[in-house]
Enzyme design. Structure first.
Site, PDB file in Angstrom:
ATOM      1  N   ARG A 107      94.866   0.874 -46.988  1.00  0.00           N
ATOM      2  CA  ARG A 107      96.069   0.619 -46.733  1.00  0.00           C
ATOM      3  C   ARG A 107      96.629   1.476 -45.491  1.00  0.00           C
ATOM      4  O   ARG A 107      96.537   2.538 -45.497  1.00  0.00           O
ATOM      5  CB  ARG A 107      96.942   1.111 -48.001  1.00  0.00           C
ATOM      6  CG  ARG A 107      98.336   1.134 -47.856  1.00  0.00           C
ATOM      7  CD  ARG A 107      99.245   1.351 -48.969  1.00  0.00           C
ATOM      8  NE  ARG A 107      99.376   0.000 -49.711  1.00  0.00           N
ATOM      9  CZ  ARG A 107     100.172  -0.277 -50.880  1.00  0.00           C
ATOM     10  NH1 ARG A 107     101.291   0.709 -50.909  1.00  0.00           N
ATOM     11  NH2 ARG A 107     100.112  -1.270 -51.355  1.00  0.00           N
ATOM     12  N   HIS A 134      99.948  -8.712 -46.739  1.00  0.00           N
ATOM     13  CA  HIS A 134      99.605  -7.845 -47.969  1.00  0.00           C
ATOM     14  C   HIS A 134      98.956  -9.082 -49.039  1.00  0.00           C
ATOM     15  O   HIS A 134      99.225  -9.480 -49.967  1.00  0.00           O
ATOM     16  CB  HIS A 134     100.848  -7.436 -48.879  1.00  0.00           C
ATOM     17  CG  HIS A 134     100.660  -6.526 -49.980  1.00  0.00           C
ATOM     18  ND1 HIS A 134      99.409  -5.878 -50.266  1.00  0.00           N
ATOM     19  CD2 HIS A 134     101.487  -6.033 -50.767  1.00  0.00           C
ATOM     20  CE1 HIS A 134      99.565  -5.259 -51.170  1.00  0.00           C
ATOM     21  NE2 HIS A 134     100.742  -5.096 -51.584  1.00  0.00           N
ATOM     22  N   GLN A 137      98.600  -8.616 -53.001  1.00  0.00           N
ATOM     23  CA  GLN A 137      99.639  -8.849 -53.710  1.00  0.00           C
ATOM     24  C   GLN A 137      99.695 -10.446 -53.958  1.00  0.00           C
ATOM     25  O   GLN A 137     100.157 -10.997 -54.950  1.00  0.00           O
ATOM     26  CB  GLN A 137     100.774  -8.538 -52.856  1.00  0.00           C
ATOM     27  CG  GLN A 137     102.139  -8.502 -53.583  1.00  0.00           C
ATOM     28  CD  GLN A 137     102.380  -7.876 -54.907  1.00  0.00           C
ATOM     29  OE1 GLN A 137     101.996  -6.802 -55.122  1.00  0.00           O
ATOM     30  NE2 GLN A 137     102.575  -8.563 -55.835  1.00  0.00           N
ATOM     31  N   ASP A 222     111.514  -8.746 -52.001  1.00  0.00           N
ATOM     32  CA  ASP A 222     110.968  -7.498 -51.672  1.00  0.00           C
ATOM     33  C   ASP A 222     112.012  -6.520 -51.002  1.00  0.00           C
ATOM     34  O   ASP A 222     112.905  -6.695 -50.679  1.00  0.00           O
ATOM     35  CB  ASP A 222     109.750  -7.627 -50.634  1.00  0.00           C
ATOM     36  CG  ASP A 222     108.826  -6.545 -50.577  1.00  0.00           C
ATOM     37  OD1 ASP A 222     109.155  -5.363 -51.380  1.00  0.00           O
ATOM     38  OD2 ASP A 222     108.121  -6.381 -49.553  1.00  0.00           O
ATOM     39  N   CYS A 261     106.952  -7.804 -55.596  1.00  0.00           N
ATOM     40  CA  CYS A 261     105.757  -7.197 -55.616  1.00  0.00           C
ATOM     41  C   CYS A 261     105.966  -5.560 -55.901  1.00  0.00           C
ATOM     42  O   CYS A 261     104.837  -5.043 -56.660  1.00  0.00           O
ATOM     43  CB  CYS A 261     105.093  -7.208 -54.113  1.00  0.00           C
ATOM     44  SG  CYS A 261     106.260  -6.166 -53.221  1.00  0.00           S
ATOM     45  N   ARG A 289      97.693  -7.938 -60.569  1.00  0.00           N
ATOM     46  CA  ARG A 289      96.945  -7.302 -59.540  1.00  0.00           C
ATOM     47  C   ARG A 289      95.706  -7.023 -59.930  1.00  0.00           C
ATOM     48  O   ARG A 289      94.866  -7.015 -58.946  1.00  0.00           O
ATOM     49  CB  ARG A 289      97.828  -6.017 -58.826  1.00  0.00           C
ATOM     50  CG  ARG A 289      99.118  -6.139 -58.307  1.00  0.00           C
ATOM     51  CD  ARG A 289      99.067  -6.613 -56.939  1.00  0.00           C
ATOM     52  NE  ARG A 289      98.188  -6.199 -56.057  1.00  0.00           N
ATOM     53  CZ  ARG A 289      98.502  -5.219 -55.430  1.00  0.00           C
ATOM     54  NH1 ARG A 289      99.684  -4.867 -55.105  1.00  0.00           N
ATOM     55  NH2 ARG A 289      97.717  -4.748 -54.343  1.00  0.00           N
TER      56      ARG A 289
HETATM   57  N1   CP Z   1     103.172  -3.970 -54.822  1.00  0.00           N
HETATM   58  C1   CP Z   1     102.442  -2.806 -54.189  1.00  0.00           C
HETATM   59  O1   CP Z   1     101.278  -3.110 -53.325  1.00  0.00           O
HETATM   60  O2   CP Z   1     102.504  -1.697 -54.899  1.00  0.00           O
HETATM   61  P1   CP Z   1     102.035  -0.207 -54.597  1.00  0.00           P
HETATM   62  O3   CP Z   1     102.818  -0.002 -53.070  1.00  0.00           O
HETATM   63  O4   CP Z   1     102.614   0.560 -55.659  1.00  0.00           O
HETATM   64  O5   CP Z   1     100.632  -0.294 -54.389  1.00  0.00           O
HETATM   65  N1  NVA Z   2     107.096  -4.721 -47.944  1.00  0.00           N
HETATM   66  C1  NVA Z   2     106.693  -3.350 -48.707  1.00  0.00           C
HETATM   67  C2  NVA Z   2     105.747  -3.816 -49.545  1.00  0.00           C
HETATM   68  C3  NVA Z   2     105.240  -2.576 -50.807  1.00  0.00           C
HETATM   69  C4  NVA Z   2     104.410  -2.992 -51.659  1.00  0.00           C
HETATM   70  C5  NVA Z   2     106.185  -2.408 -47.714  1.00  0.00           C
HETATM   71  O1  NVA Z   2     105.490  -2.580 -46.878  1.00  0.00           O
HETATM   72  O2  NVA Z   2     106.415  -1.060 -47.761  1.00  0.00           O
END
Ligand code: CP
Ligand code: NVA
Length: 305
Positions: A107, A134, A137, A222, A261, A289
């Site tokens: 990530r 993502h 997701q 989101d 998400c 997930r």
């Molecule tokens: N939706 C998602 O990716 O959650 P986290 O940021 O908790 O991993």
């Molecule tokens: N759009 C959000 C998603 C988190 C899972 C971010 O990037 O923070």
């Protein structure tokens, strides 16, 4: 080598194979304790490196749980605790982790870094969220939509809010799986125009949230402030009319479902009575997930698709 940086890496057939696999494997372990490995333990002996440059609850726990259920193992680290956090290059990190692990999930705040990781790793690399996309997701979202009894081709998905990384992956999924997305985003917070063009007519951006949600089968939103973005009052103000409210939900189909998400901000991108109401599938979506990612992992190891 199968990297999963974006949904297009798997293509429609790969995505369909992963979704079918996830449904089968999920059904085969109903009622089992979460830590019990699947009967065939298909990733026994494999270890997944998990690297986090940003916070995570769902991605961290679901990938770790997924590897356990597949009979494999994980090594998890925040980038800040690695030499990566003090300047060791992504390329060198990729080569080092490839010597210890059979796959890498990362990530990161910059999509270019995951591309560099994939270029230098000799094992599969999986996108656990970047600033641009993502895909894991959206695999869980597609699984949740199918479980809700909705076929993907011809589906109408409405997105209300910020034109962010999660929307980018939904748009990509739309063109691959032949459904339509209408995104309502305010000026200045729209998705990249090139991403809409790439969706070959499957995605469009409008200014009016009521127009986007009209007749929708699935409504998605989101957070308005993604990780790494400044908390800007001007952005919150511009997005306020895009909050998913019960009034707007009434413009969607009566059997429409709501997805997010998570993490959520009740009273910002979504009203509490929607996200905690009967049309919301957020808990199934979050739980999925784990199931979706097991199939992503198996796809990366060439076991399906
Ligand atoms: N939706 C998602 O990716 O959650 P986290 O940021 O908790 O991993
Ligand atoms: N759009 C959000 C998603 C988190 C899972 C971010 O990037 O923070």
């Amino acid at each position: 080598m199968r990297h999963f940086l974006n949904l297009s890496d798997a293509g429609p057939d790969g995505i369909a194979a992963m979704l079918a696999d996830a449904l089968d494997r999920k059904a085969a372990r109903i009622g089992w304790p979460k830590g019990k490995p699947d009967a065939d333990a298909p990733l026994a002996g494999r270890v997944l490196a998990m690297v986090f440059e940003k916070n995570s609850t769902r991605t961290r726990f679901s990938f770790d749980g997924a590897m356990r259920q597949l009979g494999g193992d994980t090594i998890i680290s925040d980038a800040s605790q690695m030499q990566l956090g003090r300047g060791e290059s992504v390329a060198d990190t990729a080569r080092i982790l490839s010597g210890y692990c059979d796959a890498i999930m990362i990530r990161t705040d910059d999509h270019a870094k995951i591309e560099e990781m994939a270029a230098y790793a000799s094992v599969p690399v999986i996108n656990g969220l970047t600033d641009a996309s993502h895909p894991c997701q959206i695999m869980a979202d597609l699984l949740t939509i199918i479980e809700a009894g909705k076929a993907l081709p011809g589906l109408k998905v409405a997105w209300l809010g910020d034109g962010n990384n999660v929307l980018a992956s939904i748009v990509e999924a739309a063109s691959l799986m032949r459904f339509d997305v209408v995104a309502a985003c305010p000026q200045g917070f729209q998705p990249e125009a090139a991403a809409i063009v790439r969706a070959s007519g499957r995605a469009r951006v409008v200014a009016d949230p009521a127009e986007a949600i009209a007749g929708a089968d699935v409504v998605v939103t989101d957070t308005w402030i993604s990780m790494g973005q400044a908390h800007a009052e001007t952005k919150l103000k511009a997005l306020m009319p895009y909050q998913v409210t019960s009034q707007l939900m009434m413009c969607a189909k009566p059997d429409a479902v709501f997805l997010h998400c998570l993490p959520a901000h009740r009273g910002e991108e979504v009203a509490a009575d929607v996200i905690d109401g009967p049309q919301s599938l957020i808990w199934a979506e979050a739980a999925n997930r784990l199931h979706a990612q097991k199939s992503v992992l198996r796809w990366c190891f060439g076991q399906i698709g």
